[in-house]
Design a protein around this motif. Structure first.
Motif, mmCIF file in Angstrom:
data_model
loop_
_atom_site.group_PDB
_atom_site.id
_atom_site.type_symbol
_atom_site.label_atom_id
_atom_site.label_comp_id
_atom_site.label_asym_id
_atom_site.label_seq_id
_atom_site.Cartn_x
_atom_site.Cartn_y
_atom_site.Cartn_z
ATOM 1 N N ALA A 108 0.680 -0.988 -0.096
ATOM 2 C CA ALA A 108 -0.027 0.099 -0.282
ATOM 3 C C ALA A 108 0.883 1.587 -0.088
ATOM 4 O O ALA A 108 1.880 1.476 1.209
ATOM 5 N N PRO A 109 0.967 2.095 -0.332
ATOM 6 C CA PRO A 109 1.638 3.749 -0.732
ATOM 7 C C PRO A 109 2.129 4.677 -0.083
ATOM 8 O O PRO A 109 2.467 4.526 0.445
ATOM 9 N N GLU A 110 0.291 3.994 1.003
ATOM 10 C CA GLU A 110 0.165 4.991 2.133
ATOM 11 C C GLU A 110 1.734 4.461 2.409
ATOM 12 O O GLU A 110 1.754 4.985 3.979
ATOM 13 N N HIS A 111 2.143 3.382 3.024
ATOM 14 C CA HIS A 111 3.493 2.786 3.966
ATOM 15 C C HIS A 111 4.239 2.314 3.118
ATOM 16 O O HIS A 111 5.499 1.821 3.590
ATOM 17 N N ALA A 112 4.545 3.305 2.007
ATOM 18 C CA ALA A 112 5.717 3.141 1.524
ATOM 19 C C ALA A 112 6.878 4.280 2.421
ATOM 20 O O ALA A 112 6.639 5.680 3.345
ATOM 21 N N GLY A 113 7.962 3.599 2.356
ATOM 22 C CA GLY A 113 9.288 4.543 3.032
ATOM 23 C C GLY A 113 9.789 4.797 4.061
ATOM 24 O O GLY A 113 10.235 5.109 4.967
ATOM 25 N N ARG A 114 8.939 2.836 4.575
ATOM 26 C CA ARG A 114 9.124 2.932 5.865
ATOM 27 C C ARG A 114 10.363 1.867 6.173
ATOM 28 O O ARG A 114 9.998 0.724 7.165
ATOM 29 N N GLY A 115 10.832 0.607 4.336
ATOM 30 C CA GLY A 115 11.518 -0.687 5.337
ATOM 31 C C GLY A 115 10.757 -1.518 5.350
ATOM 32 O O GLY A 115 10.605 -2.069 5.267
ATOM 33 N N PHE A 116 9.295 -1.225 5.053
ATOM 34 C CA PHE A 116 8.256 -2.662 5.081
ATOM 35 C C PHE A 116 8.704 -3.685 4.321
ATOM 36 O O PHE A 116 8.827 -4.722 4.455
ATOM 37 N N ALA A 117 8.556 -3.189 2.998
ATOM 38 C CA ALA A 117 9.010 -4.244 2.534
ATOM 39 C C ALA A 117 10.422 -4.705 2.031
ATOM 40 O O ALA A 117 10.128 -6.205 1.765
ATOM 41 N N THR A 118 10.820 -4.212 2.349
ATOM 42 C CA THR A 118 12.242 -4.955 2.264
ATOM 43 C C THR A 118 12.107 -5.798 3.878
ATOM 44 O O THR A 118 13.180 -6.823 3.980
ATOM 45 N N GLU A 119 11.809 -5.968 4.127
ATOM 46 C CA GLU A 119 11.570 -6.169 5.828
ATOM 47 C C GLU A 119 10.999 -7.619 6.181
ATOM 48 O O GLU A 119 11.149 -8.761 5.880
ATOM 49 N N ALA A 120 10.683 -7.468 4.840
ATOM 50 C CA ALA A 120 9.456 -8.310 4.731
ATOM 51 C C ALA A 120 9.757 -9.308 3.586
ATOM 52 O O ALA A 120 9.728 -10.811 3.652
ATOM 53 N N ALA A 121 10.433 -8.680 2.595
ATOM 54 C CA ALA A 121 11.011 -9.491 1.691
ATOM 55 C C ALA A 121 12.027 -10.515 2.050
ATOM 56 O O ALA A 121 12.035 -11.535 1.477
#
Length: 190
Positions: A108-121
């Protein structure tokens, strides 16, 4: 038949779990956004498209053979922020377990820039190599998707190829594909 993965996965800030039907509202919100789906292999979803996608995601819990996938919802403080998939693409021999997995993600774009995608991946990569007998992971993406390319690099993947005009777009045009890869031995060394 491979055993189901040990879920949920917990990272410092996130929980990765199977997708459930009640995730439909959150997934539908970001997957209906044409800006989010611009580089994905499906268009912005309407109600019918979302129903089909949810059916596939909810069922994707224990892949065993090429073509099957694992879908994971990513939550932060009990809020769904995105989803990931690990799809088996190939095996070494006809009766061998899958050897190659493909990663994919949408957040979701509203959660971008916080490192969530990197941490999850990173958590998904660790699961892929610890739970499954995979030799290699890969990600295929539109090279214009700079955010996903950077994510691939942050999780240790190497850009291996750039194929020209090999993907038919929804509007009839052609786009390129960038291929990133990570071998088990590279993951183990890191």
């Amino acid at each position: 038949m491979l055993p189901a993965p040990p879920l949920p996965l917990t990272t410092e800030r996130l929980v990765l779990r199977t997708v459930v039907a009640s995730d439909s509202t959150a997934i539908g919100a970001y997957c209906a956004d044409p800006e989010v789906t611009r580089y994905l292999p499906f268009p912005a979803l309407d109600a019918e498209g979302l129903a089909g996608r949810m059916q596939r995601l909810v069922a994707a819990t224990a892949p065993s053979v090429p073509g099957e996938f694992l879908a994971l919802a990513v939550t932060h403080d009990d809020v769904l922020v995105g989803d990931l998939m690990l799809r088996f693409t190939d095996r070494h021999g006809e009766t061998d377990p899958p050897a190659i997995g493909e990663l994919g993600w949408v957040f979701a774009p509203e959660h971008a820039g916080r490192g969530f995608a990197t941490e999850a991946a990173r958590a998904l990569v660790d699961l892929a190599f610890t739970h499954y007998p995979l030799h290699r992971l890969m990600a295929r993406l539109d090279p214009r998707n700079v955010a996903s390319a950077r994510l691939c690099e942050r999780i240790g993947m190497t850009r291996e190829a750039h194929t020209r005009e090999d993907y038919a777009e929804r509007d009839g045009s052609w786009s390129d594909t960038a291929v990133y890869g990570l071998l088990r031995r590279e993951w183990a060394a890191a």
